[in-house]
Design a protein around this motif. Structure first.
Motif, mmCIF file in Angstrom:
data_model
loop_
_atom_site.group_PDB
_atom_site.id
_atom_site.type_symbol
_atom_site.label_atom_id
_atom_site.label_comp_id
_atom_site.label_asym_id
_atom_site.label_seq_id
_atom_site.Cartn_x
_atom_site.Cartn_y
_atom_site.Cartn_z
ATOM 1 N N ASP A 30 0.812 -1.223 0.000
ATOM 2 C CA ASP A 30 0.000 0.000 0.000
ATOM 3 C C ASP A 30 0.845 1.272 0.000
ATOM 4 N N TYR A 31 2.135 1.142 -0.338
ATOM 5 C CA TYR A 31 3.002 2.326 -0.359
ATOM 6 C C TYR A 31 2.488 3.352 -1.356
ATOM 7 N N GLU A 32 2.469 4.621 -0.930
ATOM 8 C CA GLU A 32 2.210 5.751 -1.823
ATOM 9 C C GLU A 32 3.290 6.789 -1.579
ATOM 10 N N GLY A 33 3.915 7.233 -2.640
ATOM 11 C CA GLY A 33 4.951 8.241 -2.498
ATOM 12 C C GLY A 33 5.171 8.990 -3.794
ATOM 13 N N GLY A 52 -4.659 4.931 -6.141
ATOM 14 C CA GLY A 52 -5.738 5.887 -5.970
ATOM 15 C C GLY A 52 -5.248 7.314 -5.909
ATOM 16 N N SER A 53 -3.931 7.528 -6.158
ATOM 17 C CA SER A 53 -3.368 8.874 -6.105
ATOM 18 C C SER A 53 -2.602 9.139 -7.389
ATOM 19 N N ASP A 54 -2.136 10.376 -7.545
ATOM 20 C CA ASP A 54 -1.323 10.729 -8.698
ATOM 21 C C ASP A 54 -0.355 11.829 -8.306
ATOM 22 N N ALA A 55 0.251 12.491 -9.289
ATOM 23 C CA ALA A 55 1.274 13.490 -9.006
ATOM 24 C C ALA A 55 0.728 14.721 -8.307
ATOM 25 N N THR A 56 -0.586 14.937 -8.363
ATOM 26 C CA THR A 56 -1.174 16.119 -7.731
ATOM 27 C C THR A 56 -1.813 15.813 -6.385
ATOM 28 N N SER A 57 -1.736 14.574 -5.938
ATOM 29 C CA SER A 57 -2.267 14.235 -4.617
ATOM 30 C C SER A 57 -1.461 14.957 -3.539
ATOM 31 N N LEU A 58 -2.132 15.330 -2.479
ATOM 32 C CA LEU A 58 -1.513 16.120 -1.411
ATOM 33 C C LEU A 58 -1.356 15.287 -0.152
ATOM 34 N N ARG A 200 -8.256 16.190 -2.891
ATOM 35 C CA ARG A 200 -6.899 15.796 -3.295
ATOM 36 C C ARG A 200 -6.032 15.360 -2.113
ATOM 37 N N TYR A 201 -6.523 15.553 -0.904
ATOM 38 C CA TYR A 201 -5.736 15.200 0.275
ATOM 39 C C TYR A 201 -5.831 13.699 0.550
ATOM 40 N N ARG A 202 -4.670 13.074 0.775
ATOM 41 C CA ARG A 202 -4.592 11.652 1.111
ATOM 42 C C ARG A 202 -4.224 11.557 2.586
ATOM 43 N N VAL A 262 0.347 21.014 3.642
ATOM 44 C CA VAL A 262 0.112 19.836 2.807
ATOM 45 C C VAL A 262 0.711 20.121 1.437
ATOM 46 N N ALA A 263 1.261 19.080 0.811
ATOM 47 C CA ALA A 263 1.990 19.306 -0.435
ATOM 48 C C ALA A 263 2.080 18.035 -1.253
#
Length: 383
Positions: A30-33, A52-58, A200-202, A262-263
């Motif tokens: 489940d790693y997201e980075g 479930g995320s992409d380059a714009t996920s915060l 967009r916040y994870r 957040v970024a």
């Protein structure tokens, strides 16, 4: 299940993608980075792992937020609005209570003030509000004689600097950041996340240490009245967790400048690229003399709060001394408790940003940054 790496790297940076893929292969399913880097204002690395995320996920970036706060201060010093060697009380008279009257802004930014927290601690609502933190700390007696030693002001340095900014400009630090840094460059790095961008916040996922790692954590000296417990507000009856802090909508909405930002990695790297390089036709935010001053080591040695060797420039971490000794002298940036890291290396022109969703062991810049930063820096020097 092997996770797929998304994004691009410029010619000559293929080894960075390989290093990122090698790390991800050994991580949890489940790693997201996200990993992003610029060299001389050109984006050369833009990678992420998608779940479930992409380059714009915060992501919550905790103390990497401090980099944005200190960049605001650096701009105001460059403008002449703030003078580092003036006493803090020149801008904020009430701060002089309890023996703090001789402290300079330079010493405050270098974590030498000694007001790391409150005897009785902060409430959750106060921790989300820089104005409340500053008001409470004005009357707090320092935990060491100001200017004689240094210790990490983990949850309060942004509020202290922010109150000086507010008194000098009539604007909050967050407002100055939005107007002069974030909005002009369209950065995905927010000190105050608009409600419209909440999707967009994870949410931050807690650390899940192995048995061996947990045993190491359990062996660390703890106590309800230590400097560390006061600095991290864990001496209160029901302390909150780090992930609950980042996952609080109140924190994200107000963007406290110590740890509430957040970024995306693009936003972290993009901010540092803008600080030292021409980006999209815009000149660098900081002039060479300012870059040299913020990256110059101001405090180095034994950190009374962290209880280990640390070093700080003018607010920023001295990244080469603290984390990556192969980086150029004068590299400045900041890491975050969840594992994020971001910095600018003016000598190589490198600006780096990394985020991850699950908190890393043992805290601070995640261990994989060692390999990733090395790969990016090597490629930058070879280009």
């Amino acid at each position: 299940m092997t996770q797929e790496i998304h994004g691009t790297v410029a010619d000559g940076f293929e080894a960075v993608r390989e290093e990122f893929a090698a790390f991800v292969t050994g991580e949890r399913p489940d790693y997201e980075g996200q990993l992003c880097a610029y060299v001389h204002g050109r984006r050369v690395v833009d990678l992420w792992v998608r779940d479930g995320s992409d380059a714009t996920s915060l992501h919550g970036v905790f103390s990497s937020t401090k980099g944005a706060a200190h960049l605001v201060v650096a701009l105001l010093v460059q403008d002449g609005t703030l003078e580092p060697d003036r006493k803090v009380t020149y801008y904020w008279p009430e701060f002089g209570a309890e023996g703090k009257g001789q402290l300079t802004l330079r010493d405050l930014l270098a974590h030498r003030a000694g007001v790391i927290g409150l005897d009785g601690g902060f409430t959750d609502d106060e921790l989300a509000d820089d104005r409340a933190i500053a008001e409470r700390l004005a009357d707090q007696k320092p935990f060491w004689r100001p200017g004689t030693a240094f210790g990490y002001h983990a949850l309060v340095i942004g509020a202290l600097a922010g109150e000086v900014v507010r008194r000098a400009t009539g604007r909050t630090l967050q407002e100055v950041y939005e107007e002069r840094i974030r909005a002009p460059y369209g950065l995905d790095f927010f000190l105050g996340l608009p409600a419209a961008l909440e999707p967009r916040y994870r949410s931050v996922r807690p650390m899940t240490p192995t048995d061996e790692q947990q045993a190491l954590l359990d062996s660390l000296p703890r106590g309800p009245h230590t400097l560390a417990s006061i600095a991290f507000n864990t001496h209160v009856p029901e302390p909150g967790t780090l992930e609950s802090y980042a996952n609080s909508r109140a924190v994200r909405a107000k963007g406290p400048a110590s740890a509430g930002g957040v970024a995306a990695a693009r936003g972290l790297a993009g901010m540092y690229a803008a600080a030292i390089s021409e980006v999209d036709g815009r000149p660098p935010l900081l002039k060479p003399d300012t870059v040299a001053e913020v990256g110059q080591i101001h405090s180095i040695g034994y950190d009374l709060v962290a209880r280990t060797h640390k070093s700080y420039g003018l607010g920023f971490q001295a990244t080469a001394d603290t984390w990556h000794p192969f980086l150029g002298a004068g590299t400045f940036g900041h890491s975050g408790a969840g594992g994020s890291q971001a910095f600018a290396d003016p000598r190589s022109g490198l600006a780096y940003g990394y985020t991850r969703r699950r908190m890393a062991f043992p805290g601070g810049a995640a261990p994989e940054n060692q390999r990733l930063v090395k790969a990016v820096h090597t490629a930058a020097l070879a280009g």
